[in-house]
Design an enzyme around this catalytic site. Structure first.
Site, PDB file in Angstrom:
ATOM      1  N   ASP A   1       0.830  -1.200   0.000  1.00 47.73           N
ATOM      2  CA  ASP A   1       0.000   0.000   0.000  1.00 47.73           C
ATOM      3  C   ASP A   1       0.868   1.254   0.000  1.00 47.73           C
ATOM      4  O   ASP A   1       2.054   1.229   0.353  1.00 47.73           O
ATOM      5  CB  ASP A   1      -0.902  -0.002   1.246  1.00 47.73           C
ATOM      6  CG  ASP A   1      -2.217   0.727   1.037  1.00 47.73           C
ATOM      7  OD1 ASP A   1      -2.341   1.475   0.047  1.00 47.73           O
ATOM      8  OD2 ASP A   1      -3.122   0.552   1.867  1.00 47.73           O
TER       9      ASP A   1
ATOM     10  N   ASP B   1     -11.024   1.719  -2.716  1.00 50.03           N
ATOM     11  CA  ASP B   1     -11.368   1.479  -1.313  1.00 50.03           C
ATOM     12  C   ASP B   1     -12.870   1.406  -1.093  1.00 50.03           C
ATOM     13  O   ASP B   1     -13.316   0.989  -0.025  1.00 50.03           O
ATOM     14  CB  ASP B   1     -10.781   2.575  -0.420  1.00 50.03           C
ATOM     15  CG  ASP B   1      -9.328   2.310  -0.065  1.00 50.03           C
ATOM     16  OD1 ASP B   1      -8.835   1.197  -0.352  1.00 50.03           O
ATOM     17  OD2 ASP B   1      -8.675   3.208   0.499  1.00 50.03           O
TER      18      ASP B   1
END
Length: 710
Positions: free
Chosen positions: A451, A516
């Site tokens: 990430d 997301d």
């Protein structure tokens, strides 16, 4: 040295690319539908002859692969550089053509006065109809040269295609499409966030006004780069238009000493005269067979469980074991432990950079959890954010100078974290050692969710120079180094969702986290936009919580599952919230995905044109013996009954048995066509030309149909 040919012709199954090498620098003469041998480059040159216009140059400056000030080009140059002499007006002469293969050519041009070498590399994939193009510059002079801009090869565009579709968005709303008419002047998009970005995907479509999913002519262009980038599409006053894409270099970022070179990121391009879906199929086949490795293609994509929206930072070994029990029973094949497992990480305010297991939460390390997960038949994966550091961390306290920064300028606050300077060898060595130690101590970790959660707002290195280019290259090298040390390890590219999705990072990783937002209605549009360039097998898609944590919207589990099953499927929720009925439905959806997984991840995509009320698409295998089509209702139809559903991509000479395979339980006000067609054999001609009447269903519903040739 052999003579320079006047023209170069590269061809694939469906495309031709012709280069004109008669002038000082090479130019694109033609790119599009495959031409027969009867159509020669000389014919195209003759047909494109332009006359002198009033108050204009006698012969217009060419739109070469790198249009230049030296050629008198008054659009945007493809190369901008400077030194204390005349480098800004570089004017190379084509000196060598290297035919590397039937489908790949390298063209070298040299300016002997300024000692600058310019090289263009173009290849046209014979099987998958995608062009790869890049530009390289080499400084042959003793004096340093500062690079300001070096685009990948410039593509001149046909004048009958007058519309442009770009991809924009924000966090949790990526890949939104915007279409405009070309106008006199430049469409210009620039990204300075240091990663691909949520808001400015480096890809565009150029097409006609009537181009749709299944018909019409269109071009697609994508820059394979995970750093700063620039896209320009310009319509010149004389009527010609062109596209330029390349890395956006910050001032002073790229200085070439004698003998040093800079190569642009690769620009990928393709063309179709059968609509956007056919264009996407070109890109999908190329990604599957050229970017992904054989191992990636051969292994089925495991169904994921990701812990993030289930527990966030509330890690507890017994709770995690319970979650593993719950999801294993549903059919999950890979358990991914997200953020919160490492030292001091009880929230997003501390711990980044200290990549050791938090003994206060995991007193026996990760082994008890990993062993439990493996005992249930699941692989184990883990989350890292290697490029970032919290000021509240042992790493930052020991090495505050290891972060990207600019002297005298306060850092902007961004999720309580700063960016590590990967251009420093000691930083990447530390990160490799830290990640390698975890993977070596726990060899059953077979997956990393990698990430990056902030922009590079002050991208200065230890020398005070901008370092986005070096940062991006160092990222690729670090990922490769880790994967080389741990064969079989898979890595996912995540950046607060979809802020680092491009062919550049995908060449080093195995899948991307698309967004997301796990809201199924959001995901329909996001995944649709992403599908213009990326196939389903690399597109992470999860069934989220009953009430979406980002939008607050409640969507039925059946629809959440239907949307997720057409990507790389997973679950991201607390499974303990599921009712017994929802568990049965989710288990059935996962089983259905597994049953059709190879088909979903390898078949040809056919998006149907959408009015926004419903978002529909289908998958058809190459021999057209099987298809899956979805009907996704976003809003209630404006009429009493929905319109007919016209299937596409089938073999018009065949008949198909049609079945509704999802959802398994129908809830209808009155009996519909769904009960009548189940198992019926119908002609493809009827299904495609006449279409099937759709049933009345509630908004936020999905239906999945299977068609099998008989």
């Amino acid at each position: 040295m052999s003579a320079i040919p006047s023209y170069i012709r590269l061809e694939s199954q469906s495309l031709s690319l012709l280069l004109d090498c008669r002038n000082r620098t090479p130019a694109l003469l033609y790119f599009g539908k495959k031409l027969t041998e009867a159509t020669t480059a000389q014919m195209l040159t003759l047909l494109s002859t332009r006359q002198e216009a009033k108050c204009s140059v006698v012969i217009e400056a060419p739109i070469s692969l790198t249009p230049l000030n030296a050629e008198g080009f008054t659009g945007a140059p493809g190369l901008e550089l400077s030194n204390e002499q005349q480098a800004w007006s570089v004017g190379p002469q084509l000196t060598e053509v290297r035919q590397l293969s039937l489908h790949e050519v390298e063209l070298v041009s040299v300016d002997l006065l300024r000692n600058i070498e310019l090289t263009h590399l173009l290849s046209l994939d014979e099987q998958y109809d995608v062009v790869k193009a890049s530009t390289a510059v080499r400084n042959l002079a003793a004096e340093p040269v500062q690079m300001h801009w070096c685009a990948a090869p410039t593509f001149m565009l046909p004048d009958h295609l007058t519309q442009l579709t770009s991809f924009e968005g924000r966090w949790s709303n990526e890949f939104q499409r915007r279409t405009i008419d070309l106008f006199l002047g430049s469409f210009l998009r620039e990204n300075r966030k240091g990663k691909t970005s949520h808001d400015n995907f480096p890809g565009v479509l150029v097409h006609g006004k009537n181009t749709s999913e299944q018909q019409g002519e269109c071009f697609g262009f994508h820059l394979a780069w995970s750093g700063n980038h620039r896209t320009r599409v310009e319509l010149l006053a004389e009527g010609r238009s062109y596209l330029q894409m390349g890395e956006l270099l910050l001032p002073g970022e790229m200085i070439l000493q004698q003998g040093e070179s800079y190569q642009s990121p690769v620009l990928y391009a393709s063309w179709s005269d059968q609509g956007f879906s056919a264009l996407s199929r070109n890109f999908h086949a190329f990604v599957r067979h050229r970017l992904l490795s054989k191992a990636q293609r051969s292994k089925p994509r495991p169904v994921h469980y990701n812990t993030w929206e289930g527990i966030y930072f509330q890690h507890d070994v017994e709770t995690l074991k319970t979650l593993a029990d719950e999801v294993a029973a549903l059919g999950v094949e890979r358990f991914v432990l997200d953020d919160g497992w490492f030292k001091g990480r009880r929230g997003d305010f501390a711990g980044l950079g200290d990549w050791t297991v938090d003994a206060s939460v995991y007193p026996q390390g990760l082994s008890p959890l990993i062993n439990h997960v493996n005992s249930l038949g699941m692989e184990f994966g883990i989350w890292f954010e290697p490029e970032m550091v919290n000021p509240d961390s042992d790493l930052y306290r020991a090495h505050p100078d290891w972060v990207l920064q600019t002297s005298g300028n306060p850092q902007l606050r961004f999720r309580n974290q700063l960016v590590l300077d990967l251009s420093r060898a000691e930083v990447t060595d530390y990160l490799f050692t830290s990640i390698d130690a975890i993977l070596s101590h726990y060899p059953l970790i077979r997956y990393i969710k990698w990430d990056i959660n902030r922009d590079l707002n002050h991208p200065g290195n230890a020398l005070g120079k901008p370092a986005v280019h070096q940062q991006t290259k160092a990222l690729y090298a670090l990922i490769d180094r880790i994967k080389a040390a741990h064969p079989g390890l898979e890595i996912e590219s995540c950046s607060s969702g979809g802020a680092r999705i491009d062919y550049g990072v995908l060449a080093h990783t195995d899948r991307v986290w698309t967004s997301d937002s796990n809201d199924a209605l959001d995901r329909l549009q996001i995944q649709r936009g992403c599908s213009f360039f990326f196939p389903s097998n690399v597109m992470g898609a999860h069934v989220g919580p009953r009430d979406c944590h980002i939008t607050g919207r409640r969507v039925t589990l059946e629809m959440r599952a239907a949307v997720a099953m057409f990507g790389h499927m997973g679950i991201e929720m607390d499974p303990r919230e599921l009712t017994p009925e929802e568990k049965v439905a989710l288990k059935a959806a996962i089983q259905l995905h597994k049953q059709h997984r190879e088909f979903i991840h390898q078949s040809d995509l056919y998006r149907l044109d959408s009015d926004g009320d419903c978002i529909n698409f289908g998958l058809v295998n190459t021999d057209k013996t099987k298809a899956l089509f979805t009907y996704n209702v976003v809003r209630e139809t404006a009429r009493t009954l929905p319109a007919r559903y016209r299937f596409t991509g089938l073999d018009a000479k065949r008949q198909y048995r049609i079945s509704l395979i999802w959802p398994t339980q129908l809830k209808e006000y009155s009996p519909s066509i769904l009960r009548l067609i189940q198992g019926e054999i119908l002609s493809a001609e009827a299904l495609m030309s006449f279409g099937m009447q759709l049933p009345i269903v509630h908004p936020q519903s999905s239906l999945v149909f299977e068609l099998v040739a008989v």
